[in-house]
Write an enzyme that holds these catalytic residues in place. Sequence first.
Site, mmCIF file in Angstrom:
data_model
loop_
_atom_site.group_PDB
_atom_site.id
_atom_site.type_symbol
_atom_site.label_atom_id
_atom_site.label_comp_id
_atom_site.label_asym_id
_atom_site.label_seq_id
_atom_site.Cartn_x
_atom_site.Cartn_y
_atom_site.Cartn_z
ATOM 1 N N ASP A 230 -1.938 6.301 -4.035
ATOM 2 C CA ASP A 230 -0.813 6.177 -3.121
ATOM 3 C C ASP A 230 -0.306 7.597 -2.853
ATOM 4 O OD1 ASP A 230 1.224 5.357 -1.471
ATOM 5 O OD2 ASP A 230 1.865 3.717 -2.768
HETATM 6 C C1 BGC Z 1 3.275 3.592 0.455
HETATM 7 C C2 BGC Z 1 1.891 3.165 0.912
HETATM 8 C C3 BGC Z 1 1.561 3.830 2.203
HETATM 9 C C4 BGC Z 1 1.639 5.336 2.029
HETATM 10 C C5 BGC Z 1 1.298 6.118 3.273
HETATM 11 C C6 BGC Z 1 3.431 5.104 0.471
HETATM 12 O O1 BGC Z 1 4.773 5.439 0.308
HETATM 13 O O2 BGC Z 1 3.542 3.086 -0.828
HETATM 14 O O3 BGC Z 1 1.839 1.771 1.034
HETATM 15 O O4 BGC Z 1 0.288 3.449 2.650
HETATM 16 O O5 BGC Z 1 2.965 5.669 1.661
HETATM 17 O O6 BGC Z 1 2.284 6.022 4.228
#
Ligand code: BGC
Length: 797
Positions: free
Chosen positions: A227
């Site tokens: 993530d």
């Molecule tokens: C989220 C993800 C997301 C990523 C990119 C993170 O804060 O938890 O689900 O894909 O950001 O935006």
Amino acid sequence: MTDLESRIDKAIGALDLEGKVRLLTGAALFTLHPEPGVELDEMVFSDGPTGVRGTQFAGGRITCLLPNATLLAQHWDTATAAEVGALLADEAAAQGVHVVLGPTINLHRTPLGGRLFEAFSEDPLLTGALAVAYVKGLQDKGVAATPKHYLANESEVDRTTMSSEVDERTLREVYLLPFEMAVAEANPWAIMASYNRINGITATEHAPLVEGVLKGEWGYDGLVMSDWFATTSTAASANAGLDLVMPGPVGPWGDQLVAAVRAGEVAESTVDEHVRRLLRLAGRVGALGAGGERSSDVLPPDSPQRREQLRLLAARGMTVLVNRGSVLPLAAEGKVVVIGRHATETIAQGGGSAQVRPPHVISVADGITSALGDRVSVVDGVEIRREPLSAAPGALRDPETGELGMRVTTRDAAGAVLESRHVESSEVVLGEGGWLDVAATVELSAEVALTEPGRLQIGVRGPGEWEFTAPGHHEKVRLHAPGGPGGGVLHPPTRTVDVHLEPGARLTAVTTAEESFRVVGLVTRKATKPAAAAISAAVHAAREADVAVVVVGLTQEQETEGEDKISLALPGDQDALVAAVAAAAPRTVVVVNAATPVLMPWLDQVDAVLWAGLPGQEAGAAVAAALTGEVEPAGRLVTTFPARDGDGPAWSTVPVHGELAYAEGTAVGYRGWRTEPLFWFGHGLGYTEWGYGDAALTTDGHIRSVRVEVTNTGDRAGREVVQVYWRPEGEPVRLIGWAGVDLEPGRTARVDVPCDGRVQRRWVDGAWQSLPLGGEVLVARGLGDIRVTLPVRADQS
Ligand code: BGC
């Protein structure tokens, strides 16, 4: 060996250690490094659960805004999930996106979870089946899906540090199951590791879950990415099976990973394996030696076909919770008053990284007015937000060109103008590496698009150092965002004042450059009015109408990434508004514009409740279609609704000493309810009646299928979702299968419901065992409406 695998071998052989390691951290927020030497194109990622936003967090390209995940899941239909995947693949192709960061397949463990609107359901089987179809829908068109977040990421409080404490059996039977199903049946080309820890080990370093279960036991051959900003170590994460650190270009791998290999802490073969998976992904999405050309011939998001598709996807998933005296569908005549801030400012999507920029959002007020014409009147309701958003489209004009939007001017340290551009929105994002990030100051300026003088709330939104000027007002202020990844974008603070303004009044806000990823915007909205005045106007209008439609719900202050709820109560004075209208109107229909459970203290006083979810760009048109019966709102709930705060098998999302105990074990959601909830998982009335006849089980060691006769006993065509639950002896009840059936009135169908063996197992001492036959099978419309009970004999064959 396939062509792709031998090509990958050659590429790995052609790269030196530095060259390989460079590929394993993103190049920017949503792109990876290209490598012309091995014909690797730049790969582009985009968030995806409710639309393909593209590589910009805000103010980017206009794209389709789909109904949110729970509303889609309420169809209980894998064909719908596949249709959504295919739609997203088209949207991705149009933007040159190779990898969509979805679906979110964490479960609705407690209704307080701020991010549940992105995830399908509280049930692992329903979630897994929808995930399989969604992934296939995307990948059949050559775009990678990324089921996320692996694993046990069901809440947001302290999300980057908290540890989900879950016993092995619960992990296997509940939280791993949707991922297991997706890997076995759809082979997602990427998977995202979560922020949290699982039993003390952070997800990006969780060798037992990533190397062990996912890549080892399940034989997963795709790519595991982190993530965003989740990776905090070098050797530990590289050795645990994480393949790609996102985003980049800075991160804990790079030179440090090269050094770790040289120091013998990470084997070069481990690096090679990560590169292999990355190149495999590239090969699968057409970014390896393919010449980079991709089709972009897709339907625009505001084309009639797309709009109709999105309207139906939303309306069909909407769920009739209560319908006394068949007040719904609305009668063909009579005066209708539509009441509530959610009617005029309908919430079409949740907050956070899933957000997209739609071509429009049809409000419920506009949708009902265009369906029913001049028998409709609209009355604003009570306030629904604590903090204002950036100005709505249409509220600001560029002072230079007069176009809707604002002017953004960048200056260098000496104050000389670098660039001055018109932007259509009222906010922009800094820190994405574009033209805004090479300046010493960024100025936002606009004229307020008023037709007559008025009292307005005005100000700035976003963390940072600000100087804000408006007629009669000047202030300097520093605003702070909450911590955590993306805090400056997910939860931007605001500073506002109430002032009296003339049409054309000029607002100017200057923020000083700093290294942070943050939203900056201008705020204007009508000054708030007291709840008592709003309620009395609503009551007055309700008395004059035949039916009052009150639209209430949640906003991105509750349904958002990065924060959980603390109560399920509707914000502000919305409950008082509903109760007052119900006491005054001849008939009252409540439309709830939210994705996740809310309390309904007024339930006994109203005639009907339509659960509308977060319906996406065609919101109001879909609500109108559902209320009039033009489309049957045939949804069934995907999560159990508590009647009171605190009810249900799991509630708090606040870790204790950094740990959140999943103490309810496998008894998640409806499986663990001991009292009567407000509404059960699986509940939904639709617009017709259903009779259930003979039913029979087929077993073969397991329960294989249930055959049952269902009759549409009402007077409209409708869709039924036949749900089959098993209550094994001594184990929680669980959904084991379902089937949808569409029937004309008076018709009977024999429905075969296949039952899944993967929810008929238990994990004991490190291995799967079949649960012994026994107990009973329930054919039900949610556990509150069981139609057939079939005993399961231990010797049944
Ligand atoms: C989220 C993800 C997301 C990523 C990119 C993170 O804060 O938890 O689900 O894909 O950001 O935006």
